[in-house]
Each structure stands twice: as C-alpha cells, then as structure tokens.
Design an enzyme around this catalytic site. Sequence first.
Site, PDB file in Angstrom:
ATOM      1  N   ARG B   8       0.846  -1.218   0.000  1.00 49.32           N
ATOM      2  CA  ARG B   8       0.000   0.000   0.000  1.00 49.32           C
ATOM      3  C   ARG B   8       0.873   1.257   0.000  1.00 49.32           C
ATOM      4  O   ARG B   8       0.523   2.277  -0.577  1.00 49.32           O
ATOM      5  CB  ARG B   8      -0.990  -0.005   1.175  1.00 49.32           C
ATOM      6  CG  ARG B   8      -0.346  -0.069   2.531  1.00 49.32           C
ATOM      7  CD  ARG B   8      -1.379   0.008   3.662  1.00 49.32           C
ATOM      8  NE  ARG B   8      -0.773  -0.366   4.940  1.00 49.32           N
ATOM      9  CZ  ARG B   8      -1.126   0.156   6.105  1.00 49.32           C
ATOM     10  NH1 ARG B   8      -2.089   1.044   6.175  1.00 49.32           N
ATOM     11  NH2 ARG B   8      -0.537  -0.232   7.221  1.00 49.32           N
ATOM     12  N   GLU B  56     -18.185   5.440  -0.575  1.00 48.45           N
ATOM     13  CA  GLU B  56     -17.409   4.723  -1.598  1.00 48.45           C
ATOM     14  C   GLU B  56     -18.094   4.701  -2.954  1.00 48.45           C
ATOM     15  O   GLU B  56     -17.435   4.593  -3.993  1.00 48.45           O
ATOM     16  CB  GLU B  56     -17.106   3.293  -1.141  1.00 48.45           C
ATOM     17  CG  GLU B  56     -16.194   3.212   0.069  1.00 48.45           C
ATOM     18  CD  GLU B  56     -16.920   3.496   1.377  1.00 48.45           C
ATOM     19  OE1 GLU B  56     -18.172   3.449   1.393  1.00 48.45           O
ATOM     20  OE2 GLU B  56     -16.250   3.779   2.390  1.00 48.45           O
ATOM     21  N   ARG B 165      -1.954  -4.443   3.614  1.00 50.79           N
ATOM     22  CA  ARG B 165      -1.586  -3.683   4.800  1.00 50.79           C
ATOM     23  C   ARG B 165      -0.265  -4.165   5.382  1.00 50.79           C
ATOM     24  O   ARG B 165       0.543  -3.378   5.870  1.00 50.79           O
ATOM     25  CB  ARG B 165      -2.689  -3.846   5.842  1.00 50.79           C
ATOM     26  CG  ARG B 165      -2.370  -3.240   7.187  1.00 50.79           C
ATOM     27  CD  ARG B 165      -3.484  -3.544   8.192  1.00 50.79           C
ATOM     28  NE  ARG B 165      -3.162  -3.019   9.499  1.00 50.79           N
ATOM     29  CZ  ARG B 165      -2.402  -3.657  10.387  1.00 50.79           C
ATOM     30  NH1 ARG B 165      -1.894  -4.824  10.098  1.00 50.79           N
ATOM     31  NH2 ARG B 165      -2.142  -3.111  11.562  1.00 50.79           N
TER      32      ARG B 165
END
Lengths: 272, 312
Positions: B8, B56, B165
């Site tokens: 990320r 979103e 992550r």
Amino acid sequence: MNTIDRLKKKADQLRMDTLDMILEAGSGHIGGSFSIADIITSLYYDVMDITGGPHDEDRDRFVLSKGHANPILYAVLLDKGFVPKDAKGTLRQFGSPFQGHPDSSVCPGIDCTTGSLGQGISVGTGMALGLKKLGKDSRVFVVAGDGELNEGLCWEAFMAASNFQLDNLTIIIDRNMLQLGGHTEDLMKLGDLKAKMESFGFAVDEIDGHDIGSIGSTLRKKYPDTPHCIIAKTIKGKGVSYMENNPSWHGGIPKGEEVAQAYKELGGTCHG
Amino acid sequence: MADKKATRHGFYDGLVNLARKHHDIYAVDADLGSATGSAIFQKEFPDRYIDVGIAEQNLVGISAGLARVGLVPFCSSMAVFVAGRGFEIIRNAVAYSRINVKIVGSHTGITAAGDGGSHQAIVDLAAMRAIPNMVVLSPCDYFQAAKMAELMYAHQGPMYIRTSREPVEAVTSLDDEIVLGKAQQLCDGKDVCIIATGMMTVLAIEAAKALHEEGIEAKVVNIHTIKPLDAIGIKEAVLSCKGRVVVCEEANMFGGLSEGVASILIEEDGIRFAWVAIEDRFGQSGATSVLLGAYGITKENIVRKAWSVIQR
C-alpha cells in the site's frame, strides 16, 4: 417566429422523432422522455454552449442521469448531426449507437454513460469538480428523475457538490411525481424536496418544467460558490393527452388509433 | 533481503513520484487516506487530492467524472469497500464505457487482521476479474507496487490494483521490468510449479527453499496481472513441471487466481492441481500470524500442497 415559439416547435418535433424511434423499436420509455422534452430542448437549443461540437473540451456537458429517457436525447443528437441520420431506425437494435440506455463508448454526443439510476448525478458532480480543477468555465447540467432520488448515491453526490462549492453544476429534477411502481409520494415519499435540497446546500428554484421561457431563464442563473437545483414540475407523457400523468406510459407503446392521435396532438402526422 | 514494507505504501510512493511529472494525476479517497496510503499524496499535492468523505459509491462516481473531463484519478479505499460497495458504479460508470479510472483497493485478504471479517477483502479479486474491460493487478512487494503506478498511468482504461496492509520482504527490485499481462518467473525448477500473487509470492519463495532442502526443485511464478492472465506463460511453466501446480492467493478460493489458472489448464492432459487460498469462509480478528496459520495461508501449507501434487 420568436425564440419561445421556435423552441416549443422544436420540443414537439423532438417528441415526434422520439415516438418514431420507439414505435420502430417496439420498446422504450415514452413517458419520461416526453416529461423532459422541453427541458432538453431549452438546454440543447438555447442554453448550453456546444458550438465546438460534441468533442470540444471547453463545451458544456449534459448528463441524463435518468438514462431510460434517452430516446429524446437521441432525437437531439440526430437533429444536431452528432450521430448519422441512418441511426434513427436502430434504437435498441444490435450494434446500434442507440443502446437501450446511453453508452458514451458507442454514441457520439453522450457525455456520460448512465442507465443505473443515481450514478449520473455522482459522475456529473465529478465532471463539474474536474472542470473547475482544470480552470474551465464549462457548466455541467444533469437531468435526474424524482423516483431516481430513492438511490442513496444521489445524496452522497449532493453533499459533495455543496462541499466542493460547485457553482458550475446544475441538477434538474424531473418532478413528474411518478415512478415505475406508481406515485412517488406513495412509493417512497420525497416530501418537501425543495427543503431537502436546500438543506443539502443547493440554491433551489422551482419551475413549471414545460414553460420553456422560464426553463431557459432559470437554467441561466448562477449562484456563486453554490450548486444549483431546479425542481421542474413536469407531466409524465406531456404532449399526448391520454399519456399524461398515466404511469402505464412509463414504458407502454401506443397502438392503432393511439398512434395517429399522438402525432396529431403533437402537431404533425405519422412519419415513423 | 531489504526491510519489510507494505505494498500500500509502495504504490503511493510510486504515484507521488510520478505525479511530480504528470499534473493530470489526482488521488481521490473516502476518508481512509492514512490507511490506504494516499495520505502521502495529499501531503505533497493537496490541490490534487480529493476526499469525498465516507462514501465509496460517490468515490467511484466522482472519479469517473474527473476522468471524463480528462484527468487521471486514482481512487482508493479499503478493498472491501471500494470493490464491494463501489462495485455497481465501477461496473456501469467506469468499466462499461472504458473510462480511465484507476481503483486502488488496500487491506486485501485476511492480513487486515485486527479489524476482523467486516474489513477483510476476500472477494475483490473475483469481483473485479468478473467485469469486462477491467485490468486487475496484484503486486507482490513494495517495489513492484511502486513500479505499477507508472504502468497504470501509461495504460488507458479502467484498472484495479490490490494492495496489502502487512509489510512483506522484497523479492523484486525497481530494476525488474513488469510487463502487463506477463507471468514473472522468480525461481526456476522442474518438479512443481508454484504460482502465487500478492503477499503469497514471498511465501511461495520460502516454500521453494524448504522444498529444495527436501530434494524438490520448485519453479515460482509471480502473477502481478490477474487479468488479463498470461495463459501462454502459465501453461508453459506448468507443463515444464510435469503438470504439477500449486496456486496461492490470499483471497477466497472462488473466482480469483486459482480458478483463473485452472481454466487455463483445463484442457491439458496430466495436470495435478492444488491451491492455497481461503476456503470459502469469512475472516475474523486475530494476530496476523495466528490468522494466517488458522486459514492455511502459510509456507508450510504450500509445501504440503506441493508434495500432494508430486505424490498424486
């Protein structure tokens, strides 16, 4: 002929072209096309700057968020010469630029693919934001249905339009009070729509959506740093008496005598 | 190996670098910039960073609008939200008419760990892969993610990139070329072919090392482009390993890389196929290492599956 009369005549011509196409296709949404005929006429023949053609980066943009009303938009694109004349008889046919709902990748002059309700409002908001970021003066006009406002995405976009102070964005709500399943206030009530839109940060004007003079003057209004909402009170199926305010003409197709009567009331003869 | 870093962050480090040269690049986020990694873009280019709030659907719609007037938006949220809640807008407003929107889904797989099953994206690969016109990318480490920013900017059309992550070791470098749609061989071998994507690739390499100790030479193929999938490269790699293949992905077993590889191999004779994936169940909270063990996302499981296809 003065401007108002010329625009009125154009709107009825577009209604007849729409009827031609839907009769040929055997399906399509007449009611919603006719309710926005005067609005779309005012936009394309009076208010919007599209003198540079459908690909000019500095043009004003149009988003038909209620994509099912696209036959009337196709009638405009044909009349403007953005789409070849021979496309007229191809509505909803295989390989046609005139898909059942607007697809910009196959139809010149469509500024935004829609068909899934609520999305055009969001994309139109993004277009207005992008044009501002690019330092352009172009405006974005979005026509949305009142039933369409059931979709939560519309309200996400309204919040953003106000947050980003998009004074180049005008949302025209086709307030014909009908959706597929019946009356908007019975099915999922919108209530005081003006108050709702004002509370979301819009400058709101309410007009008669068939008064072509006030449509034009209201579309020209700009409110500094504030997005503009026009609640256009309209009649679904406007222009043909037996269709007006009758939800069965959301997607119904006239037959026999109904066809001749429709053309007659619109001031023409059957040329479909 | 270098320090562990997350994809990320690799992606946004790459994008920030690119955005210094290309002023039409915009980053759009839905109030998760500190999680997705886009916050670094906001810091350097505040005027080209748009936060739409926790929305979103509008994230994708606004991005489609920006792209329609000529900008190049990279819109991000946790994958579970942007590819899930945003799906219908991605399908109709972006992919259907090939609009140039780049979608960045972070926190993929179960390594979103502590947040639990509500936040762990296990169906994003299947969902994005199922959309016509969509290109789907899944970098294996920090450097590959960083390089993908450039690849995405150069490609005209809708794309989805899946980032993680969890920091992982680097198995590629900035000098390694990435060719869109080409499988990337990282270890050579002839006994079994391990095909992996995302954070599974480093586990696949560790598994290959363990297998080497056991006398097995495993080929490791990294799939950074999930769609279009490299049918020719995958077929060649598997057939050069006696038809033995183990596919590894940190995603649900349905609709992702495993089924993609299986569909490529389905007409070949003598294929022995196994997969390491999430076996059709939701994730849950837990320490990353505990979760990975509980869901079989481990080097040991890859080794075990490799032996199962060798001995079958």
